[in-house]
Motif scaffolding. Structure first.
Motif, PDB file in Angstrom:
ATOM      1  N   SER A  70      42.632  54.035  30.698  1.00 13.73           N
ATOM      2  CA  SER A  70      42.506  53.616  32.097  1.00 13.73           C
ATOM      3  C   SER A  70      41.042  53.756  32.484  1.00 13.73           C
ATOM      4  N   ASP A 122      32.052  46.400  33.557  1.00 16.92           N
ATOM      5  CA  ASP A 122      33.365  45.751  33.510  1.00 16.92           C
ATOM      6  C   ASP A 122      33.429  44.711  32.402  1.00 16.92           C
ATOM      7  N   LYS A 139      36.262  44.813  29.564  1.00 11.55           N
ATOM      8  CA  LYS A 139      37.098  43.616  29.397  1.00 11.55           C
ATOM      9  C   LYS A 139      37.028  43.104  27.959  1.00 11.55           C
ATOM     10  N   ILE A 156      38.850  45.572  25.440  1.00  7.38           N
ATOM     11  CA  ILE A 156      40.311  45.449  25.469  1.00  7.38           C
ATOM     12  C   ILE A 156      40.742  44.118  24.856  1.00  7.38           C
ATOM     13  N   SER A 193      47.019  44.886  26.736  1.00  8.81           N
ATOM     14  CA  SER A 193      46.446  44.952  28.079  1.00  8.81           C
ATOM     15  C   SER A 193      47.566  45.054  29.105  1.00  8.81           C
ATOM     16  N   ARG A 208      44.619  44.233  35.255  1.00  4.27           N
ATOM     17  CA  ARG A 208      43.371  44.454  35.982  1.00  4.27           C
ATOM     18  C   ARG A 208      43.731  44.675  37.444  1.00  4.27           C
ATOM     19  N   VAL A 252      36.735  47.958  39.682  1.00  6.16           N
ATOM     20  CA  VAL A 252      37.740  47.231  38.904  1.00  6.16           C
ATOM     21  C   VAL A 252      38.369  48.218  37.932  1.00  6.16           C
ATOM     22  N   ARG A 296      40.882  48.628  34.693  1.00  8.19           N
ATOM     23  CA  ARG A 296      41.574  47.950  33.582  1.00  8.19           C
ATOM     24  C   ARG A 296      42.358  48.991  32.797  1.00  8.19           C
TER      25      ARG A 296
END
Length: 313
Positions: A239, A248, A252, A255, A279, A282, A300, A302
Motif C-alpha cells: 500500500s 506515482d 504505477k 505494479i 493490482s 488506485r 494517490v 496504489r
C-alpha cells in the motif's frame, strides 16, 4: 533535537491505506514511513493480539515520537525503508503480510523552520530527513557544479528554468555569498523564474527537487519497492501513497511490471511466467478530506497483492 510538539500532522488517506494493506489481522506488517504514527496507530487498533507491526523511519524526531506507543506488538527501527529487508532480517523477520509506505513529507517536518523543507518559513537550508547524516541542501549548492545543480532541479523538479536557477546559484556562490537559508533560495528563484502557474510559488519546484536529491528519495523508493516485493508472502499487500508525479509514476510502473504475464521471446510456445502482483486499485482523497486537509489534494494511493508465483530471475 528540536521540540516538535507544536507541529501537528494529519495523516492522509488513513482508512484507505490501512484497509488496503491489512491482509490478515494476525499478520506481520511494516509501516516503512512512521512519521508521527497515524497509519501505525490505526493498523495496531485493527491487528489481532498475535499480530505484529514493525515501523521504520529515518527521521530521529519520528523515532522519538514513536516512544509514545507502548503496545508490545509494536517496534520501530531507525533506518531508511530501502533497507527494510536487511533491517528485518537482523531481527529475525524474513516474510511479512503487508508493507505500507507514505512517501510524503510529514507536516512537522514541513512546518518546523529548523528543518528547512519549506519556503514558507526562513530557516537553515537543510532538507535532510535524517539530520544525523548526509549532505544538506546548502552543502550541495555550495559545492556542486552548475550543470549538476541544473540537472537536479530539472529532473526532480521538472523546472524549465533549471539552467537559469543553477547559473544564479553559482554566481552568488562565486561572489562570496553561498546560499544557507531558505529565504535566500526562495528570493533567488523568484528573481530568476519570470513566469509560473497561477497560485504556485516560483520556488516550489526547486525546493521539491533539492529535497528529493538530498534524501535520495527516488532511489530509496526503487529499492524499497523491490525490498517489499521480496518480503511479501503470498496474499500479502503493498500500500503506497505518493504525492507527486515522479513518485506515482514509478509506483504505477512497478505494479504494472509485476501485474502482467511475461513471455520469453526465446521460447515463444512456452507458457508465460505468471503475474506476481495483482493490482487492487488506485485511490484519491475524497472532496471532504481535501477540504479538511488541503495538503492531501495531490495524494494517490496504489494497492497491490502478492500472488503465490515465484519471483522472476
Amino acid at each position: 533535537m528540536s521540540d516538535t510538539t507544536a507541529f501537528r500532522h494529519t495523516t492522509v488517506l488513513l482508512d484507505e491505506a490501512v484497509h488496503g494493506v491489512l491482509a490478515r489481522p494476525d499478520g506481520v506488517y511494516v509501516d516503512g514511513t512512521f512519521g508521527r504514527g497515524g497509519h501505525s496507530r490505526l493498523l495496531l487498533s485493527q491487528l489481532a493480539p498475535t499480530g505484529r507491526l514493525i515501523a521504520i523511519d529515518r527521521d530521529p524526531e519520528a523515532i522519538a515520537a514513536a516512544a509514545a506507543i507502548t503496545d508490545p506488538r509494536f517496534s520501530i527501527l531507525h533506518s531508511a525503508f530501502a533497507d527494510m529487508a536487511e533491517q528485518l532480517a537482523a531481527i529475525g523477520v524474513h516474510e511479512v503480510d503487508g508493507v505500507l509506505l507514505d512517501l510524503g513529507v510529514s507536516s512537522p517536518q514541513i512546518d518546523n523552520p529548523a528543518r528547512g523543507f519549506s519556503f514558507r518559513f526562513d530557516g537553515p537550508l537543510d532538507m535532510r530527513m535524517d539530520t544525523t547524516r548526509g549532505e544538506s541542501a546548502a552543502d550541495f549548492l555550495a559545492t556542486a557544479e552548475e550543470r549538476e545543480i541544473a540537472r537536479v532541479i530539472r529532473d526532480y523538479g521538472e523546472e524549465r528554468f533549471a539552467g537559469q536557477i543553477a547559473k544564479a546559484v553559482v554566481a552568488r556562490r562565486e561572489a562570496g555569498a553561498p546560499l544557507t537559508r531558505t529565504d535566500e533560495l526562495r528570493e533567488l528563484v523568484a528573481r530568476t523564474v519570470k513566469t509560473r502557474e497561477p497560485g504556485q510559488d516560483p520556488a516550489t519546484r526547486t525546493f521539491q527537487a533539492l529535497r528529493i536529491h538530498v534524501n535520495g528519495e527516488l532511489q530509496e523508493l526503487e529499492q524499497g519497492l523491490n525490498a517489499a516485493l521480496r518480503l511479501l508472502r503470498p496474499g500479502g499487500r503493498l500500500s503506497v501513497i505518493s504525492f507527486h508525479s515522479l513518485e506515482d509514476r514509478r509506483v504505477k510502473q512497478f505494479i504494472a511490471e509485476y501485474s502482467k504475464e511475461v513471455y520469453d521471446r526465446r521460447a515463444p510456445f512456452a507458457p508465460p511466467a505468471p503475474l506476481i502482483l495483482n493490482s487492487l486499485g488506485r485511490f484519491k482523497p475524497t472532496d471532504a478530506e481535501v477540504a479538511a486537509n488541503p495538503r492531501s489534494r495531490s495524494a494517490v494511493l496504489r494497492v497491490a497483492e502478492r500472488t503465490d508465483a515465484p519471483l522472476r530471475d
